[in-house]
Design a protein around this motif. Structure first.
Motif, mmCIF file in Angstrom:
data_model
loop_
_atom_site.group_PDB
_atom_site.id
_atom_site.type_symbol
_atom_site.label_atom_id
_atom_site.label_comp_id
_atom_site.label_asym_id
_atom_site.label_seq_id
_atom_site.Cartn_x
_atom_site.Cartn_y
_atom_site.Cartn_z
ATOM 1 N N GLY A 65 -6.225 1.317 -10.212
ATOM 2 C CA GLY A 65 -4.987 0.299 -10.773
ATOM 3 C C GLY A 65 -4.543 -1.001 -10.162
ATOM 4 N N THR A 66 -3.324 -0.820 -9.142
ATOM 5 C CA THR A 66 -3.281 -2.242 -8.255
ATOM 6 C C THR A 66 -3.285 -1.722 -7.251
ATOM 7 O OG1 THR A 66 -0.938 -1.892 -8.794
ATOM 8 C CG2 THR A 66 -1.710 -3.569 -10.295
ATOM 9 N N SER A 67 -3.391 -0.558 -6.304
ATOM 10 C CA SER A 67 -2.900 0.043 -5.506
ATOM 11 C C SER A 67 -4.215 -1.302 -4.495
ATOM 12 C CB SER A 67 -3.184 1.316 -5.185
ATOM 13 O OG SER A 67 -2.827 2.300 -5.712
ATOM 14 N N ASN A 68 -3.727 -0.694 -3.462
ATOM 15 C CA ASN A 68 -5.082 -1.240 -1.914
ATOM 16 C C ASN A 68 -4.963 -0.893 -0.677
ATOM 17 O OD1 ASN A 68 -3.840 -5.006 -1.906
ATOM 18 N ND2 ASN A 68 -4.534 -4.450 -3.371
ATOM 19 N N ILE A 69 -5.945 -0.800 -0.427
ATOM 20 C CA ILE A 69 -6.272 0.395 0.658
ATOM 21 C C ILE A 69 -6.711 -0.574 1.853
ATOM 22 C CG2 ILE A 69 -8.321 1.639 0.022
ATOM 23 C CD1 ILE A 69 -7.387 3.760 0.792
ATOM 24 N N VAL A 70 -7.092 0.068 3.411
ATOM 25 C CA VAL A 70 -7.565 -0.546 4.844
ATOM 26 C C VAL A 70 -7.830 0.625 5.351
ATOM 27 C CG1 VAL A 70 -7.295 -2.269 6.028
ATOM 28 C CG2 VAL A 70 -6.444 -3.188 4.104
ATOM 29 N N ILE A 71 -8.762 0.655 5.843
ATOM 30 C CA ILE A 71 -9.674 0.889 6.365
ATOM 31 C C ILE A 71 -9.574 0.495 7.952
ATOM 32 C CG2 ILE A 71 -10.962 2.908 7.435
ATOM 33 C CD1 ILE A 71 -11.575 3.828 4.924
ATOM 34 N N ILE A 72 -9.036 0.214 9.066
ATOM 35 C CA ILE A 72 -9.038 -0.160 9.990
ATOM 36 C C ILE A 72 -9.466 1.197 11.049
ATOM 37 C CG2 ILE A 72 -8.160 -1.310 12.454
ATOM 38 C CD1 ILE A 72 -5.073 -1.203 10.104
ATOM 39 N N GLU A 73 -10.592 0.117 11.763
ATOM 40 C CA GLU A 73 -11.378 1.675 13.236
ATOM 41 C C GLU A 73 -11.225 0.517 14.545
ATOM 42 O OE1 GLU A 73 -15.807 2.698 13.980
ATOM 43 O OE2 GLU A 73 -15.817 1.878 12.442
ATOM 44 N N THR A 74 -10.801 1.550 14.956
ATOM 45 C CA THR A 74 -10.158 1.494 16.457
ATOM 46 C C THR A 74 -11.037 2.310 17.651
ATOM 47 O OG1 THR A 74 -9.038 2.514 17.105
ATOM 48 C CG2 THR A 74 -7.960 0.691 15.134
ATOM 49 N N ASP A 75 -10.959 1.593 18.869
ATOM 50 C CA ASP A 75 -11.463 2.125 19.878
ATOM 51 C C ASP A 75 -11.070 3.239 20.238
ATOM 52 O OD1 ASP A 75 -9.621 0.978 20.817
ATOM 53 O OD2 ASP A 75 -10.347 -0.032 23.017
ATOM 54 N N LEU A 76 -9.714 3.378 19.994
ATOM 55 C CA LEU A 76 -8.736 4.564 21.080
ATOM 56 C C LEU A 76 -8.418 5.680 19.725
ATOM 57 C CD1 LEU A 76 -6.329 2.726 23.255
ATOM 58 C CD2 LEU A 76 -8.650 3.960 23.864
ATOM 59 N N LEU A 77 -7.730 5.482 18.440
ATOM 60 C CA LEU A 77 -7.094 5.889 17.213
ATOM 61 C C LEU A 77 -8.048 6.323 16.270
ATOM 62 C CD1 LEU A 77 -3.664 4.127 16.683
ATOM 63 C CD2 LEU A 77 -4.632 6.653 17.461
ATOM 64 N N GLY A 78 -9.374 5.644 16.381
ATOM 65 C CA GLY A 78 -10.749 5.987 15.625
ATOM 66 C C GLY A 78 -10.356 5.267 14.181
ATOM 67 N N LYS A 79 -10.281 5.894 13.077
ATOM 68 C CA LYS A 79 -10.044 5.150 11.484
ATOM 69 C C LYS A 79 -8.597 5.659 11.149
ATOM 70 C CE LYS A 79 -14.275 5.298 10.071
ATOM 71 N NZ LYS A 79 -15.914 5.717 9.062
ATOM 72 N N LEU A 80 -7.490 4.710 11.301
ATOM 73 C CA LEU A 80 -6.290 4.661 10.489
ATOM 74 C C LEU A 80 -6.692 4.085 8.843
ATOM 75 C CD1 LEU A 80 -4.371 2.447 12.762
ATOM 76 C CD2 LEU A 80 -4.562 5.319 12.614
ATOM 77 N N ILE A 81 -5.761 4.521 7.843
ATOM 78 C CA ILE A 81 -5.308 4.202 7.035
ATOM 79 C C ILE A 81 -4.095 4.076 5.798
ATOM 80 C CG2 ILE A 81 -6.275 5.714 4.145
ATOM 81 C CD1 ILE A 81 -8.330 7.096 5.404
ATOM 82 N N ILE A 82 -4.546 2.683 5.507
ATOM 83 C CA ILE A 82 -2.917 2.379 5.077
ATOM 84 C C ILE A 82 -3.211 1.864 3.796
ATOM 85 C CG2 ILE A 82 -3.357 0.465 5.713
ATOM 86 C CD1 ILE A 82 -0.327 0.071 6.319
ATOM 87 N N LYS A 83 -2.494 2.620 2.669
ATOM 88 C CA LYS A 83 -2.570 2.010 1.140
ATOM 89 C C LYS A 83 -1.248 2.054 0.751
ATOM 90 C CE LYS A 83 -3.842 4.715 -3.202
ATOM 91 N NZ LYS A 83 -4.667 5.817 -3.592
ATOM 92 N N GLY A 84 -0.886 1.288 -0.336
ATOM 93 C CA GLY A 84 -0.362 0.983 -1.029
ATOM 94 C C GLY A 84 -0.424 -0.151 -2.016
ATOM 95 N N SER A 85 0.659 -0.459 -2.137
ATOM 96 C CA SER A 85 1.303 -1.408 -4.060
ATOM 97 C C SER A 85 0.195 -2.786 -3.500
ATOM 98 C CB SER A 85 1.974 -1.854 -4.473
ATOM 99 O OG SER A 85 1.683 -2.500 -5.211
ATOM 100 N N GLY A 86 0.051 -3.044 -3.994
ATOM 101 C CA GLY A 86 -1.052 -4.875 -3.291
ATOM 102 C C GLY A 86 0.028 -6.474 -3.640
ATOM 103 N N ALA A 87 0.454 -5.446 -5.183
ATOM 104 C CA ALA A 87 0.879 -6.954 -5.804
ATOM 105 C C ALA A 87 2.154 -5.782 -6.464
ATOM 106 C CB ALA A 87 0.016 -7.262 -7.399
ATOM 107 N N GLY A 88 2.974 -7.254 -7.091
ATOM 108 C CA GLY A 88 4.384 -6.644 -7.550
ATOM 109 C C GLY A 88 5.554 -7.621 -7.112
ATOM 110 N N ILE A 89 6.428 -7.677 -7.865
ATOM 111 C CA ILE A 89 7.312 -8.831 -7.730
ATOM 112 C C ILE A 89 8.184 -7.914 -6.281
ATOM 113 C CG2 ILE A 89 9.840 -9.781 -8.287
ATOM 114 C CD1 ILE A 89 8.295 -10.467 -11.300
ATOM 115 N N LYS A 90 8.836 -6.277 -7.040
ATOM 116 C CA LYS A 90 9.594 -6.536 -5.868
ATOM 117 C C LYS A 90 8.887 -5.759 -4.181
ATOM 118 C CE LYS A 90 10.445 -1.960 -8.578
ATOM 119 N NZ LYS A 90 10.919 -0.964 -8.016
ATOM 120 N N GLU A 91 8.177 -5.452 -4.530
ATOM 121 C CA GLU A 91 7.039 -4.971 -3.290
ATOM 122 C C GLU A 91 6.665 -6.394 -3.030
ATOM 123 O OE1 GLU A 91 5.835 -1.589 -6.833
ATOM 124 O OE2 GLU A 91 5.984 -4.385 -6.470
ATOM 125 N N THR A 92 5.989 -8.112 -3.515
ATOM 126 C CA THR A 92 6.192 -9.281 -2.218
ATOM 127 C C THR A 92 8.070 -9.142 -1.640
ATOM 128 O OG1 THR A 92 4.426 -9.325 -3.510
ATOM 129 C CG2 THR A 92 5.320 -10.899 -2.243
#
Length: 338
Positions: free
Chosen positions: A291-318
């Motif tokens: 669909g139009t979902s966006n996702i990012v995996i952030i790798e850091t030195d302390l927390l390891g991998k963080l995953i953040i997912k959500g809508s990447g588009a849309g009038i309400k969302e923006t």
């Protein structure tokens, strides 16, 4: 109660979405945040409405819906022909809200900050090409410069990188940052040809009339550069490696899905290096979004991998991202922590 005045520059889909939220949730913002928000000017491509006492947002939205332009308002408000630069110079407001696609907006963002005005924007090029100067002046003047809606619409990836993990050093970021390309790839995977998939995306408002920025990977590259600027340091956009989904054939897309490794337009971000290109992703990977979902995996030195997912588009969302920054600006006026 904190009272704050806004100049909204841009009254297309996102600008209207912002006005709708401000109108519909006016009482909520007063009760929860003690925030009295007054819009003193609205500019579209044809005109600027300006009233220091505040503009009736319900009426502004009705005029825009009915006539397509603010210049047809009538006699209730003064109607001006002002450039964004002139709005910044001439209209007294606490916050300048840029929801345009003006690639040169960085110049008037700088002017606004120098004049002591907070800037909230969903416009990506200024944060890509003027980032160092904008943040430098923002800190020097102690004036917030906020741009949550530039990446992942209202999903708070900017806030996370800016203030959410202050003890961590980012090692790498992987992300699918453009919902338009994922929608088109999904459609092709399900048997639709490229042109029909693109047309359908445009009909649904997922793709722009000129979709080249999405298809060639430029939009995703802008977003990747913004994340790099936050996670590491400002990067020269000319050094970003970009390949769009327009390099793929329909057969390649369908075969990849059949082999359970579908293509997604993947951004890979490391210190000093950004690569955006169609990449085959294992179907059980979090990155194999649909669909139009966006996702990012952030790798850091302390927390390891963080995953953040959500809508990447849309009038309400923006609009959520933009109005969220307006509220954030009100809350940090005294503290300057963001």
């Amino acid at each position: 109660m904190n009272s704050i005045s806004l100049s909204i520059i841009g009254f297309g889909n996102v600008g209207k979405g912002v006005a709708e939220v401000l109108y519909a949730k006016n009482r909520y913002f007063k009760e929860k945040y003690g925030a009295e928000i007054k819009v003193v000017s609205i500019s579209d491509s044809s005109a600027t409405l300006w009233n220091s006492e505040g503009i009736n947002l319900e009426e502004a939205l009705e005029v825009k819906r009915s006539f397509g332009s603010l210049k047809f308002w009538g006699q209730e408000y003064e109607i001006y022909s002002l450039s964004p630069n002139e709005v910044v110079e001439e209209i007294e407001s606490d916050i300048v809200v840029d929801v345009t696609n003006d690639p040169n907006a960085g110049k008037w963002h700088l002017k606004a900050l120098k004049a002591g005005k907070i800037v909230v924007t969903s416009n990506k090029p200024p944060v890509v090409f003027y980032y160092d100067d904008l943040i430098s002046i923002s800190h020097k003047k102690r004036i917030p410069y906020l741009f949550e809606a530039t990446v992942m619409a209202g999903t708070p990836i900017i806030t996370l990188l800016r203030t959410g993990i202050p003890a961590d050093s980012v090692i790498k970021i992987l992300g699918v940052l453009n919902g338009t390309t994922t929608f088109i790839l999904n459609s092709i995977e399900n048997g639709m040809n490229f042109q029909k998939a693109l047309k359908r995306a445009q009909e649904l408002g997922i793709a722009e009339r000129d979709p080249s920025g999405d298809l060639k990977g430029i939009d995703a590259a802008y977003k990747a550069a913004i994340l790099h600027n936050l996670a590491f340091r400002p990067i020269d956009f000319d050094k970003v490696q970009i390949e769009g989904i327009d390099s793929l054939s329909e057969d390649e897309v369908r075969m990849a899905k059949k082999k359970r490794k579908p293509f997604r337009l993947l951004a890979s971000i490391e210190d000093g290096k950004i690569e955006v290109k169609p990449t085959r992703i294992p179907i059980d990977s979090p990155l194999a979004v649909n669909g139009t979902s966006n996702i990012v995996i952030i790798e850091t030195d302390l927390l390891g991998k963080l995953i953040i997912k959500g809508s990447g588009a849309g009038i309400k969302e923006t609009a959520s991202g933009v109005v969220g920054d307006i509220i954030r600006a009100i809350r940090i006026q005294k503290d300057f922590t963001f």
